[in-house]
Design a protein around this motif. Structure first.
Motif, PDB file in Angstrom:
ATOM      1  N   ALA A   1       0.827  -1.215   0.000  1.00 37.96           N
ATOM      2  CA  ALA A   1       0.000   0.000   0.000  1.00 37.96           C
ATOM      3  C   ALA A   1       0.855   1.256   0.000  1.00 37.96           C
ATOM      4  O   ALA A   1       0.538   2.245  -0.680  1.00 37.96           O
ATOM      5  CB  ALA A   1      -0.934  -0.012   1.209  1.00 37.96           C
ATOM      6  N   ALA A   2       1.967   1.239   0.754  1.00 37.80           N
ATOM      7  CA  ALA A   2       2.834   2.409   0.825  1.00 37.80           C
ATOM      8  C   ALA A   2       3.392   2.781  -0.549  1.00 37.80           C
ATOM      9  O   ALA A   2       3.487   3.969  -0.891  1.00 37.80           O
ATOM     10  CB  ALA A   2       3.971   2.149   1.811  1.00 37.80           C
ATOM     11  N   ASN A   3       3.767   1.782  -1.345  1.00 41.20           N
ATOM     12  CA  ASN A   3       4.285   2.046  -2.688  1.00 41.20           C
ATOM     13  C   ASN A   3       3.174   2.316  -3.696  1.00 41.20           C
ATOM     14  O   ASN A   3       3.280   3.201  -4.547  1.00 41.20           O
ATOM     15  CB  ASN A   3       5.116   0.853  -3.182  1.00 41.20           C
ATOM     16  N   ALA A   4       2.089   1.546  -3.610  1.00 41.93           N
ATOM     17  CA  ALA A   4       1.031   1.613  -4.623  1.00 41.93           C
ATOM     18  C   ALA A   4       0.274   2.925  -4.603  1.00 41.93           C
ATOM     19  O   ALA A   4      -0.274   3.351  -5.627  1.00 41.93           O
ATOM     20  CB  ALA A   4       0.058   0.455  -4.435  1.00 41.93           C
ATOM     21  N   ARG A   5       0.210   3.593  -3.454  1.00 41.74           N
ATOM     22  CA  ARG A   5      -0.539   4.837  -3.356  1.00 41.74           C
ATOM     23  C   ARG A   5       0.266   6.055  -3.810  1.00 41.74           C
ATOM     24  O   ARG A   5      -0.241   7.176  -3.807  1.00 41.74           O
ATOM     25  CB  ARG A   5      -1.048   5.024  -1.928  1.00 41.74           C
ATOM     26  N   ASP A   6       1.508   5.837  -4.204  1.00 39.69           N
ATOM     27  CA  ASP A   6       2.310   6.909  -4.785  1.00 39.69           C
ATOM     28  C   ASP A   6       1.617   7.393  -6.064  1.00 39.69           C
ATOM     29  O   ASP A   6       1.281   6.585  -6.940  1.00 39.69           O
ATOM     30  CB  ASP A   6       3.702   6.375  -5.119  1.00 39.69           C
ATOM     31  N   PRO A   7       1.373   8.702  -6.214  1.00 40.51           N
ATOM     32  CA  PRO A   7       0.675   9.208  -7.412  1.00 40.51           C
ATOM     33  C   PRO A   7       1.358   8.858  -8.727  1.00 40.51           C
ATOM     34  O   PRO A   7       0.708   8.807  -9.778  1.00 40.51           O
ATOM     35  CB  PRO A   7       0.667  10.725  -7.189  1.00 40.51           C
ATOM     36  N   GLN A   8       2.679   8.609  -8.699  1.00 31.95           N
ATOM     37  CA  GLN A   8       3.375   8.263  -9.936  1.00 31.95           C
ATOM     38  C   GLN A   8       2.976   6.879 -10.428  1.00 31.95           C
ATOM     39  O   GLN A   8       3.050   6.592 -11.626  1.00 31.95           O
ATOM     40  CB  GLN A   8       4.890   8.316  -9.704  1.00 31.95           C
ATOM     41  N   VAL A   9       2.545   6.004  -9.534  1.00 37.15           N
ATOM     42  CA  VAL A   9       2.102   4.663  -9.898  1.00 37.15           C
ATOM     43  C   VAL A   9       0.667   4.748 -10.401  1.00 37.15           C
ATOM     44  O   VAL A   9      -0.247   5.108  -9.652  1.00 37.15           O
ATOM     45  CB  VAL A   9       2.198   3.692  -8.699  1.00 37.15           C
ATOM     46  N   LYS A  10       0.458   4.408 -11.658  1.00 33.20           N
ATOM     47  CA  LYS A  10      -0.859   4.556 -12.284  1.00 33.20           C
ATOM     48  C   LYS A  10      -1.658   3.258 -12.297  1.00 33.20           C
ATOM     49  O   LYS A  10      -2.884   3.292 -12.263  1.00 33.20           O
ATOM     50  CB  LYS A  10      -0.702   5.059 -13.718  1.00 33.20           C
ATOM     51  N   MET A  11      -0.969   2.100 -12.385  1.00 32.59           N
ATOM     52  CA  MET A  11      -1.654   0.814 -12.424  1.00 32.59           C
ATOM     53  C   MET A  11      -0.770  -0.238 -11.748  1.00 32.59           C
ATOM     54  O   MET A  11       0.437  -0.058 -11.610  1.00 32.59           O
ATOM     55  CB  MET A  11      -1.965   0.376 -13.863  1.00 32.59           C
TER      56      MET A  11
END
Length: 521
Positions: free
Chosen positions: A205-215
């Motif tokens: 979750a900590a990485n996935a919620r980064d705005p740069q991560v789109k999918m």
């Protein structure tokens, strides 16, 4: 200096000239090969610059024993460098040869518009993504160098397309230029793992919620070595790679052949739903190379029965792959992209799910025609790895696994990768994408179309013998919407495997008995 001067003075002159040339090679930024191999690289580039004949010779020499078209590689270089790709004296293809393909043109060509073709992925999620129809396929930091990752991501930001991280997680180099990321989660759960290698929801979750991560893309298998897993050799596992992936430094970094977070088709879809929630509602899907048809059918049945759907599926063909793989896997394991794509597309159409799930495709796609043909066969967008590596300057030295890549792309040796100039190579990545999509637009306009989504199998023709031509619509069996909701269609693969596929298990012993003697592939 005259001819009567001592011979040693000629040696001094030659040495001085080579020293000046070598110094210039070290100072220039456009050619990583010249920076890594000053003077010596000119034996290649010097002759290559003589003219088309020598350029063709070196392209052919570089790709000797490498199954990749020299014309396609030359095209990538031209578009990455914005060199005019117009050529005289007709086609280089044998138009009467079997498997020659083309797109028919219209008597009423469409007007030229924007070449920035996009599609919406995850339209029903909280954070849908507007994706380009041509993106960078999965290549991890670790297999690629820091500067190669920087250049790819910077190019993606310049062009507004996405950069798939590969399963090696998100490094600082992915974040540096802010290009759109698709985070690939492999069986090693790098970047979201516990010390024992199991999945860690909080770290994800900590990485996935980064705005740069789109999918988010779950990797089930890859075209180069499906069912094999992967190993990053200990020599490449530096301190920063270890920190990025969450693994010990200086030890072989192993991606298991199978996932530990699920072991059934239904479990896969539950994992998709879990990641979608943990990411804050971003599109989540999976990538696979098709193998046993009943396993894919099991996933499709699980979708039908549970209502749990991925937002997208990426079909990876057996002919793809930029990483080092066992020879037998490269040549003889997995279904080629066209057949795999058709199976996935037909299955979703037959279940009336195709409009709700986007399909990407990868497998030796480098040209605008490659994209057009793939989209005509059922894909919504395409990914490429090899083409973008060529744009970075890859010469297919086939030393990716040795840490001695001569162009600084597939190595962790700073003496090699630091010579790869990021701004220059990022511009080439951007130009390759832009010029390829401009060529795609021109193809579409010639066919009287305005967007790739208008392409269908009827637009692509293939010569199947010296005297016979068929459209892809006639060559392939296409299911109609709802065909799998009633009587099983006559397609041999569905006849053999669909009825016995199971949503609760990838293994189906009863089915294995039922398919013996079947003529299905």
């Amino acid at each position: 200096m005259c001819l009567h001067e001592p011979v040693w003075l000629w040696g001094v002159a030659v040495f001085g000239a080579l020293s000046v040339l070598g110094t210039w090679d070290l100072l220039q930024t456009r050619s990583t090969l010249r920076r890594n191999y000053p003077v010596l690289a000119h034996f290649r580039y010097g002759l290559e610059s003589i003219g088309p004949e020598m350029r063709q010779y070196f392209i052919e020499a570089d790709t000797a024993e490498v199954p990749f078209s020299r014309q396609q590689r030359a095209l990538v270089y031209q578009r990455a460098k914005s060199v005019n790709d117009v050529r005289p004296f007709g086609t280089q293809q044998d138009v009467y040869g079997v498997d020659y393909e083309w797109i028919n043109h219209s008597m009423l060509p469409a007007p030229h518009g924007s070449h920035d073709f996009r599609i919406i992925i995850g339209a029903q999620t909280a954070q849908p993504y507007s994706a380009s129809v041509f993106n960078i396929s999965a290549m991890s930091f670790g297999s690629l160098s820091a500067n190669a990752i920087r250049a790819l991501n910077h190019g993606a930001r310049l062009g507004g397309f996405y950069h798939d991280t590969g399963e090696g997680s998100i490094s600082a180099y992915h974040r540096e230029h802010g290009g759109d990321l698709v985070w690939e989660i492999g069986s090693g759960y790098f970047g979201c793992r516990n010390d024992d290698g199991s999945f860690n929801a909080e770290r994800f979750a900590a990485n996935a919620r980064d705005p740069q991560v789109k999918m988010i893309e779950i990797k089930l298998s890859q075209g180069a070595k499906p069912g094999h897993g992967g190993v990053l050799p200990a020599a490449k596992v530096s301190a920063e790679i270890a920190a990025t992936r969450g693994v010990p430094m200086g030890v072989d970094c192993v991606s298991p052949a199978r996932h530990g977070a699920f072991d059934t088709p239904r479990g896969l879809l539950e994992f998709v739903a879990q990641l979608r929630e943990l990411s804050g509602g971003k599109p989540v899907g999976f990538k696979l190379a098709i193998g046993h048809p009943w396993e894919w059918f099991g996933i499709a049945k699980a979708m039908q029965e549970s209502g749990l759907l991925p937002d997208f599926i990426v079909v990876d063909g057996a002919e793809g792959g930029t990483g080092a793989s066992p020879a037998e896997f490269i040549d003889h394991v997995g279904v080629p992209m066209h057949e795999a794509l058709m199976l996935v597309h037909n299955t979703l159409v037959g279940l009336e799910l195709r409009e709700r799930i986007r399909i990407g495709a990868a497998g030796r796609i480098t040209s605008a025609f490659d994209i057009a043909r793939t989209l005509a066969m059922g894909a919504d967008w395409c990914n490429a790895a090899r083409g973008y590596m060529f744009a970075l300057g890859c010469i297919q030295a086939q030393s990716c696994h040795t840490d001695r890549c001569p162009t600084g792309i597939a190595t962790q040796d700073p003496r090699r990768w630091q010579h790869l100039d990021v701004p220059d190579k990022a511009t080439r990545v951007f130009k390759f994408h832009e010029n390829t999509l401009k060529a795609l637009r021109d193809l579409l306009c010639a066919a009287g179309l305005e967007h790739p989504q208008q392409l269908g199998p009827e637009h692509i023709l293939r010569r199947v013998s010296p005297t016979e031509v068929r459209s892809l619509a006639a060559l392939y069996n296409f299911l109609a919407p709802g065909d799998l909701l009633g009587k099983i269609p006559g397609h041999a693969v569905f006849q053999a495997f669909w009825a016995n596929a199971r949503s609760d298990s990838f293994a189906a012993p009863a089915m294995v008995q039922s398919i013996r003697g079947s003529k299905a592939f």
